[in-house]
Scaffold this motif. Structure first.
Motif, PDB file in Angstrom:
ATOM      1  N   GLY A   1       6.387   7.396 -53.376  1.00 24.09           N
ATOM      2  CA  GLY A   1       6.101   7.781 -51.982  1.00 24.09           C
ATOM      3  C   GLY A   1       5.291   6.709 -51.260  1.00 24.09           C
ATOM      4  O   GLY A   1       5.577   6.360 -50.098  1.00 24.09           O
ATOM      5  N   GLY A   2       4.284   6.160 -51.943  1.00 25.00           N
ATOM      6  CA  GLY A   2       3.489   5.103 -51.334  1.00 25.00           C
ATOM      7  C   GLY A   2       4.305   3.839 -51.112  1.00 25.00           C
ATOM      8  O   GLY A   2       4.153   3.155 -50.084  1.00 25.00           O
TER       9      GLY A   2
ATOM     10  N   GLU B   1       7.481   3.667 -50.577  1.00 25.08           N
ATOM     11  CA  GLU B   1       8.384   3.914 -49.455  1.00 25.08           C
ATOM     12  C   GLU B   1       7.665   3.720 -48.125  1.00 25.08           C
ATOM     13  O   GLU B   1       8.220   3.160 -47.160  1.00 25.08           O
ATOM     14  CB  GLU B   1       8.977   5.324 -49.561  1.00 25.08           C
ATOM     15  N   VAL B   2       6.409   4.188 -48.063  1.00 24.18           N
ATOM     16  CA  VAL B   2       5.612   3.990 -46.825  1.00 24.18           C
ATOM     17  C   VAL B   2       5.368   2.505 -46.607  1.00 24.18           C
ATOM     18  O   VAL B   2       5.502   1.977 -45.470  1.00 24.18           O
ATOM     19  CB  VAL B   2       4.296   4.767 -46.921  1.00 24.18           C
ATOM     20  N   THR B   3       5.016   1.794 -47.682  1.00 24.84           N
ATOM     21  CA  THR B   3       4.770   0.350 -47.563  1.00 24.84           C
ATOM     22  C   THR B   3       6.040  -0.371 -47.118  1.00 24.84           C
ATOM     23  O   THR B   3       6.002  -1.288 -46.267  1.00 24.84           O
ATOM     24  CB  THR B   3       4.278  -0.201 -48.905  1.00 24.84           C
TER      25      THR B   3
ATOM     26  N   ALA C   1       8.538   0.857 -45.438  1.00 17.94           N
ATOM     27  CA  ALA C   1       8.832   1.195 -44.037  1.00 17.94           C
ATOM     28  C   ALA C   1       7.968   0.371 -43.091  1.00 17.94           C
ATOM     29  O   ALA C   1       8.452  -0.139 -42.061  1.00 17.94           O
ATOM     30  CB  ALA C   1       8.617   2.691 -43.821  1.00 17.94           C
ATOM     31  N   ALA C   2       6.703   0.217 -43.467  1.00 18.31           N
ATOM     32  CA  ALA C   2       5.804  -0.577 -42.617  1.00 18.31           C
ATOM     33  C   ALA C   2       6.218  -2.047 -42.614  1.00 18.31           C
ATOM     34  O   ALA C   2       6.193  -2.720 -41.556  1.00 18.31           O
ATOM     35  CB  ALA C   2       4.373  -0.430 -43.114  1.00 18.31           C
TER      36      ALA C   2
END
Length: 416
Positions: free
Chosen positions: A193-194, A196-198, A200-201
């Motif tokens: 999950g982390g 994926e956030v990274t 995306a950013a």
């Protein structure tokens, strides 16, 4: 000497010497019974003795019976083919009844239903010796009851303890593997999950830098840094996702670590079961329900080769009769049978013919006399005793009995 007198014999011979009387004077005449016997008289004497012997054997008078009792010989025992049971072995009442009705009389022995079972040591017991006997003669046991314990019990108990310890370790390892898989899977889910956030950013930053580069407000180096950051974020996400696949169920529906721990547990369970089976090698178990008839060894001894104990189902007793082969055609299943013995008292045992054997063998139930016939050919006839007789016979296993099988008289039409 006067002329009228008869001259007397002069004992003096002519030479004048006296003679000695030797008793060989004039021979006296012998009586008629001292004369030499004629051939006719000898034949008559032999004939009279032969007739007397036959009549004596047939009627067996008191004098002849006394001779047989004194010599302990069995009438007819020396014949190649026996014509009857020894007279002194059959009660007079049975002889009279059999002669009057034409019934079949035979010797036999009492035995439990299904015969006597010889209980041997379990397979693989080796040279073990007896540690404890758990039963005594007369005990009633159920199938699977422990009859005796061997001295190899301690060895098998130690092996079982080791196997059960290994089994406990394998169970704990499986539980640990399940917990670790669940924890690792949750941790990877969080890391993914982390990532994926990274990612995306990084992709948003790359899009912004690319837009600025296209308008000429940023340099090529800034664009390359943004692209590199996006690639790294994408690679990190892929690595985490690959790691998560290792903790996901495979095609067989099991996670690999859990499958390995499960296989180890199955092997430990199999070893424990084998140890329990090995433990049974130190116990002599009852193969069937019945009564203990004989115990052939004691504690500390090595069991004999022919079995440690003997048992049988004395709740349903039978009689195994040895019927002469010439009399078997007169025997049929269902015929009534009475059995007598001096041990049983006046009341006979009763039953019916249950089975008739097909193998002709040698007679084994005979008189104790060494002159008794032991080469008679017989067939085994099994008699099932009724409930009351079975209860009486239960305490006399192998008792010798005399049986009378009631043979139905043929119909008048059949006889004609």
């Amino acid at each position: 000497m006067s002329g009228g007198d008869t001259p007397a014999t002069d004992p003096t011979p002519a030479d004048g010497l006296p003679l000695i009387d030797t008793g060989k004077g004039a021979r006296k005449s012998k009586p008629s019974w001292c004369l030499a016997p004629s051939p006719l008289r000898l034949l008559t004497l032999v004939f009279v003795l032969l007739i007397g012997g036959v009549l004596g054997l047939y009627f067996q008078g008191p004098a002849l019976r006394a001779v047989f009792d004194w010599t302990r010989l069995d009438p007819g025992a020396g014949a190649r083919q026996p014509i009857a049971l020894p007279v002194d072995r059959v009660p007079s009442s049975e002889r009279v009844a059999a002669m009057a009705t034409g019934d079949v009389v035979a010797l036999g022995r009492l035995q439990p239903g299904g015969g006597i079972v010889s209980v041997a040591l379990p397979q693989g017991a080796g040279d073990a010796r007896i540690d404890r006997i758990m039963v005594t003669v007369g005990d009633i046991v159920a199938k699977g009851d422990v009859l005796a314990v061997l001295d190899s019990l301690a060895l098998y108990e130690s092996a079982l303890t080791s196997a059960e310890s290994t089994l406990a370790i394998r169970r704990a390892a499986l539980a640990q593997a399940k917990v670790q898989v669940e924890a690792t899977e949750a941790e990877l889910d969080a890391q993914i999950g982390g990532a994926e956030v990274t990612l995306a950013a990084a992709e948003r930053e790359l899009a912004r830098v690319r837009s600025l580069f296209e308008r000429g407000t940023t340099t090529q180096a800034v664009l390359e840094d943004a692209e590199r950051a996006a690639d790294i974020a994408r690679a990190d996400l892929g690595l985490l996702q690959a790691s998560l696949m290792r903790y996901r169920p495979g095609p067989d529906g099991q996670q690999v670590d859990i499958a390995l721990a499960t296989a180890d547990l199955a092997a430990a369970e199999s070893a424990a079961r084998q140890a329990r089976r090995d433990l049974d090698r130190a116990h002599v178990l009852a193969p069937q329900a019945g009564t203990i008839i004989d115990v052939a060894a004691r504690a500390g001894e090595r069991p004999p080769a022919d079995g440690l104990l003997r048992m049988g189902d004395t709740a349903r007793m039978e009689a195994e009769l040895e019927v002469f082969q010439t009399m078997v055609p007169r025997v049929a299943v269902g015929q009534a049978v009475s059995l007598v013995s001096g041990v049983l008292g006046d009341a006979p045992l009763t039953g019916t013919v249950a089975r008739i054997g097909t193998l002709v063998g040698r007679q084994s139930v005979t008189a104790d006399d060494p002159a008794a016939n032991t080469d008679a050919r017989v067939l085994l006839v099994t008699v099932a005793l009724d409930e009351a007789s079975s209860a009486r016979a239960a305490v006399y296993v192998n008792l010798e009995v005399v049986a009378r099988i009631a043979v139905a008289a043929p119909a008048e039409g059949a006889a004609e």
